[in-house]
Design an enzyme around this catalytic site. Structure first.
Site, PDB file in Angstrom:
ATOM      1  N   ASP A 187       0.855  -1.191   0.000  1.00 11.78           N
ATOM      2  CA  ASP A 187       0.000   0.000   0.000  1.00 11.78           C
ATOM      3  C   ASP A 187       0.891   1.242   0.000  1.00 11.78           C
ATOM      4  O   ASP A 187       1.374   1.684   1.040  1.00 11.78           O
ATOM      5  CB  ASP A 187      -0.920   0.011   1.219  1.00 11.78           C
ATOM      6  CG  ASP A 187      -1.932   1.153   1.165  1.00 11.78           C
ATOM      7  OD1 ASP A 187      -1.714   2.112   0.393  1.00 11.78           O
ATOM      8  OD2 ASP A 187      -2.938   1.088   1.881  1.00 11.78           O
ATOM      9  N   GLY A 210      -5.240   1.746   7.840  1.00 13.74           N
ATOM     10  CA  GLY A 210      -6.304   1.050   8.549  1.00 13.74           C
ATOM     11  C   GLY A 210      -6.077  -0.445   8.590  1.00 13.74           C
ATOM     12  O   GLY A 210      -6.331  -1.109   9.601  1.00 13.74           O
TER      13      GLY A 210
END
Length: 284
Positions: A187, A210
């Site tokens: 990510d 998250g």
């Protein structure tokens, strides 16, 4: 219209091949804060290749995951990525994830919900290897400003916590560099690394992923409530309720019930501000 629900739901699944080995597993675990203390036998299960087991939340990054972003390019979906939030995540394990594997991944838009001022897109990824299904993963994507297309509002996922004290309370500190390490699992959003980009997004400094909080929480549940046995996890779901910054501490409250653990996750330094809500680990 930016979202054509009928076209998106009718689109053929996107197929792909993914592969991983012990280095990917170890890097992911280190990105969750594993390895402290470095010689602890319980931590070596996450960091040493000869003893390695796989935390089931690895499914969210396997093969450099990010099927979520690929799904947002599906037919019938044209949205501004600046309006996209990762609203929730669930995984269902069909069997333990092997330390080394190659598999096929099939991703599709499984559902579209109309929340009025926003849309919720459920992106489902099913992964199988030569021996059969491995896991099914659902990412719930909240897109501001894209509601009003006349669809179903969708189910309510709110899960009330028991009206009693938690059975366990664990705290997990987030190291200052942890987001920089976690992002190496795939990510690359600069929101988690670049202070200037974070300010443009409305944050004082970069925030933790998250899905990193998601993995840290599952590790805490496995290590304490499930006796360190990752193979006991059957399913795991959460709703992303707020942010947490590197350098802060997660407070993880657990309520044990037959076949499941209910969990609440908050940020200690900000008066227990919500981080993860409606969180459940189902287990054998």
């Amino acid at each position: 219209m930016p979202i054509d629900a009928a076209r998106a739901l009718a689109a053929e699944p996107r197929q792909g091949n993914i592969a991983w080995d012990h280095k990917d597993i170890q890097l992911y675990h280190l990105g969750l804060g594993a390895g402290i203390p470095a010689t602890d036998p319980d931590e070596l299960r996450y960091t040493l290749e000869s003893k390695l087991h796989v935390l089931p939340s690895f499914a969210t990054v396997a093969g450099a995951g990010m099927a979520m972003m690929g799904g947002l390019a599906a037919p019938g979906i044209e949205v501004n990525l600046a309006h996209v939030l990762h609203g929730g995540q669930s995984i269902e394990l069909h069997r333990p994830i092997p330390v080394k594997g190659s598999a096929t991944s099939s991703a599709k838009v499984a559902a579209l919900y109309d929340k009025g001022k926003a849309a919720v897109i459920v992106l489902r990824t099913e992964v199988a290897d030569a021996e059969g299904p491995l896991w099914t993963s659902d990412a719930q994507i909240f897109v501001r400003g894209e509601g009003g297309f006349g669809g179903d509002r969708g189910p309510s996922v709110t899960s009330e916590l028991p009206e009693r004290a938690p059975d366990r309370v664990e705290e997990r500190h987030i190291r200052e560099e942890q987001a920089l390490l976690y992002r190496l699992s795939g990510d690359w959003n600069p929101l988690h690394a670049d202070p200037e980009f974070a300010k443009l997004a409305g944050f004082d400094r970069p925030i933790l992923h998250g899905l990193c909080s998601y993995g840290m929480t599952l590790k805490a549940v496995v290590d304490t409530a499930l006796g360190g046995d990752v193979s006991r996890v059957r399913a795991y779901r959460t709703r992303f309720a707020g942010i947490v910054f590197p350098g802060e501490t997660l407070r993880i409250r657990m309520w044990q019930e037959p076949g499941r653990v209910r969990v609440s996750v908050t940020a200690v330094e900000r008066d227990d501000a919500p981080v993860l809500a409606d969180t459940v680990v189902e287990h054998a």
